[in-house]
Motif scaffolding. Structure first.
Motif, PDB file in Angstrom:
ATOM      1  N   ASN A  86       0.674  -1.210  -0.119  1.00 12.13           N
ATOM      2  CA  ASN A  86      -0.149   0.258  -0.093  1.00 12.13           C
ATOM      3  C   ASN A  86       1.086   1.327  -0.361  1.00 12.13           C
ATOM      4  O   ASN A  86       0.366   1.971  -0.491  1.00 12.13           O
ATOM      5  N   ASP A  87       2.443   1.191   0.796  1.00  9.52           N
ATOM      6  CA  ASP A  87       2.681   2.539   0.708  1.00  9.52           C
ATOM      7  C   ASP A  87       3.777   3.357  -0.570  1.00  9.52           C
ATOM      8  O   ASP A  87       3.425   3.880  -0.773  1.00  9.52           O
ATOM      9  N   GLU A  88       4.017   1.614  -1.057  1.00 13.04           N
ATOM     10  CA  GLU A  88       4.871   1.400  -2.071  1.00 13.04           C
ATOM     11  C   GLU A  88       3.589   2.131  -3.439  1.00 13.04           C
ATOM     12  O   GLU A  88       4.162   3.053  -4.506  1.00 13.04           O
ATOM     13  N   LEU A  89       2.622   1.743  -2.760  1.00  8.21           N
ATOM     14  CA  LEU A  89       1.224   1.890  -4.042  1.00  8.21           C
ATOM     15  C   LEU A  89       1.800   3.357  -4.505  1.00  8.21           C
ATOM     16  O   LEU A  89       0.792   4.280  -5.135  1.00  8.21           O
ATOM     17  N   ILE A 115       1.687   6.554  -7.286  1.00 13.56           N
ATOM     18  CA  ILE A 115       0.846   7.634  -7.436  1.00 13.56           C
ATOM     19  C   ILE A 115       0.320   8.152  -7.586  1.00 13.56           C
ATOM     20  O   ILE A 115       0.490   9.916  -8.276  1.00 13.56           O
ATOM     21  N   HIS A 116       0.969   9.078  -6.133  1.00 13.18           N
ATOM     22  CA  HIS A 116       1.425  10.122  -5.435  1.00 13.18           C
ATOM     23  C   HIS A 116       2.438  11.109  -6.637  1.00 13.18           C
ATOM     24  O   HIS A 116       2.211  12.093  -6.558  1.00 13.18           O
ATOM     25  N   THR A 117       3.656  10.676  -6.429  1.00 11.51           N
ATOM     26  CA  THR A 117       4.724  10.873  -6.773  1.00 11.51           C
ATOM     27  C   THR A 117       4.705  11.676  -9.042  1.00 11.51           C
ATOM     28  O   THR A 117       4.394  12.285  -9.347  1.00 11.51           O
ATOM     29  N   LEU A 118       3.522  10.449  -9.346  1.00  6.37           N
ATOM     30  CA  LEU A 118       3.072  10.227 -10.805  1.00  6.37           C
ATOM     31  C   LEU A 118       2.346  11.672 -10.778  1.00  6.37           C
ATOM     32  O   LEU A 118       2.429  12.348 -11.751  1.00  6.37           O
ATOM     33  N   ILE A 119       1.021  11.661 -10.361  1.00  8.69           N
ATOM     34  CA  ILE A 119       0.267  12.855  -9.919  1.00  8.69           C
ATOM     35  C   ILE A 119       1.490  14.273  -9.827  1.00  8.69           C
ATOM     36  O   ILE A 119       1.015  15.509 -10.572  1.00  8.69           O
ATOM     37  N   ILE A 120       1.804  13.999  -9.316  1.00  9.13           N
ATOM     38  CA  ILE A 120       2.896  15.739  -8.807  1.00  9.13           C
ATOM     39  C   ILE A 120       3.567  15.927 -10.394  1.00  9.13           C
ATOM     40  O   ILE A 120       3.359  17.368 -10.814  1.00  9.13           O
TER      41      ILE A 120
END
Length: 361
Positions: free
Chosen positions: A8-11, A15-20
């Protein structure tokens, strides 16, 4: 359970990095589009309506246009903004230049640049800003600290400056004259009226981040009091840096008083040792900077320091009033350009005497 939490942390992180990253890319794209829009608006007003003539009529046209656009589209189309757009086009009339810079410079950057009168000065700040990713605030700080006028580049003839800036724009090629300065402003060290060389060195190490910013793009600190052993004798380089833009080791020697001729021999010894023992295969020859409280220009010229890969510069422990620094840099630029072209001893040639030190507010 731990495995699920890790997944979950890796996911989340991915995703957070992709959005930013996507948001940042979108912001860059929007900024680039708006910059070109403002340039095109300035072009249309200038060419189709104003044509560079009838200033009073032009003001009235801009006022009417502003009122209409604001009524239909809302804020952002005031008279002042439209005037900036016209000035933007007049200052940067070549579309390909704006196109090349628009991804790295915001509209705020361009509004700062259009106030600079000297085209070479303006080109220097635009290209360095794009290369180093300066914020609008950093660009303003660099302009106010007279960075261009303090570079070795500004002391060269106009044609050489143009060639260096062209290489920077087309090849991203940074040369030593773009980075080397004179004087270096070290007022952030907080030195009192009486200090030793060790005090100066200690203060630089305490404020290393600020000192690196003053040195310029690409500098990284390697060593303090770098020891050299020759024939059983010990020698010490005050400060050793590496510049990744130039791909050169940079030795800095700190001196309290006036420049003295024997400083050249001392620095040449350091540079030759570094060239023999520390230089990597893909690096350029080491560079030396001698920082003095005061220069002796005639001695420096006779010793041909530049040919030896040595740059001599003053440092300012206390920043003088802007007017004094302005005049001092003006005199240095005129003197240097007269040395390149001795026939212009009166500085009457507008190209050689133009320094670009004045800035509209």
């Amino acid at each position: 359970m731990n495995e699920m939490m890790t997944t979950n942390d890796e996911l989340f992180t991915g995703i957070h990095t992709l959005i930013i990253q996507t948001k940042q890319q979108a912001a860059v794209a929007v900024n680039a589009s708006l910059t070109m829009l403002y340039w095109q608006i300035g072009q249309r007003i200038h060419q189709a309506v104003l044509k560079g003539e009838r200033a009073e009529y032009g003001k009235q046209v801009i006022a009417n246009l502003s009122e209409q656009l604001t009524h239909d589209l809302g804020k952002g189309w005031g008279k002042r903004n439209l005037q900036y757009m016209v000035q933007f086009y007049e200052t940067f009339p070549e579309q390909q230049i704006v196109h090349a810079l628009r991804a790295k410079l915001s509209w705020t950057h361009f509004k700062q640049l259009i106030h600079l009168k000297d085209p070479l000065q303006r080109e220097f700040y635009a290209q360095m800003c794009a290369l180093e990713g300066w914020s609008a605030r950093t660009l303003d700080d660099r302009i106010n600290s007279m960075l261009f006028e303090r570079t070795a580049l500004s002391k060269k003839p106009q044609e050489l400056i143009k060639l260096e800036l062209q290489k920077l724009a087309t090849q991203q090629s940074v040369s030593a004259p773009l980075l080397l300065k004179d004087p270096y402003v070290l007022d952030f060290l907080g030195l009192n009226d009486h200090y030793l060389e060790k005090d100066l060195e200690d203060a630089i190490l305490r404020e290393l981040e600020q000192f690196l910013l003053e040195l310029g793009a690409g500098f990284s600190f390697i060593a303090r009091q770098k020891r050299i052993q020759l024939d059983g004798d010990d020698f010490y380089i005050d400060l050793l840096f590496y510049n990744r833009q130039l791909k050169r080791l940079v030795a800095i020697d700190l001196k309290l008083g006036k420049f003295k001729p024997h400083y050249k021999g001392q620095m040449e010894l350091y540079l030759r040792w570094l060239d023999k023992h520390e230089r990597q295969a893909d690096e350029q020859a080491p560079l030396g900077i001698i920082l003095c409280a005061q220069k002796n220009q005639e001695q420096i010229e006779l010793l041909e320091m530049d040919e030896a890969g040595i740059h001599v510069a003053e440092y300012l422990a206390v920043l003088p009033k802007r007017e004094i620094l302005h005049q001092r840099l003006q005199d240095a630029i005129n003197s240097a350009k007269n040395r390149y072209n001795p026939t212009l001893l009166d500085g009457s040639d507008p190209e050689s005497s133009q320094s670009g030190l004045d800035r509209n507010k």
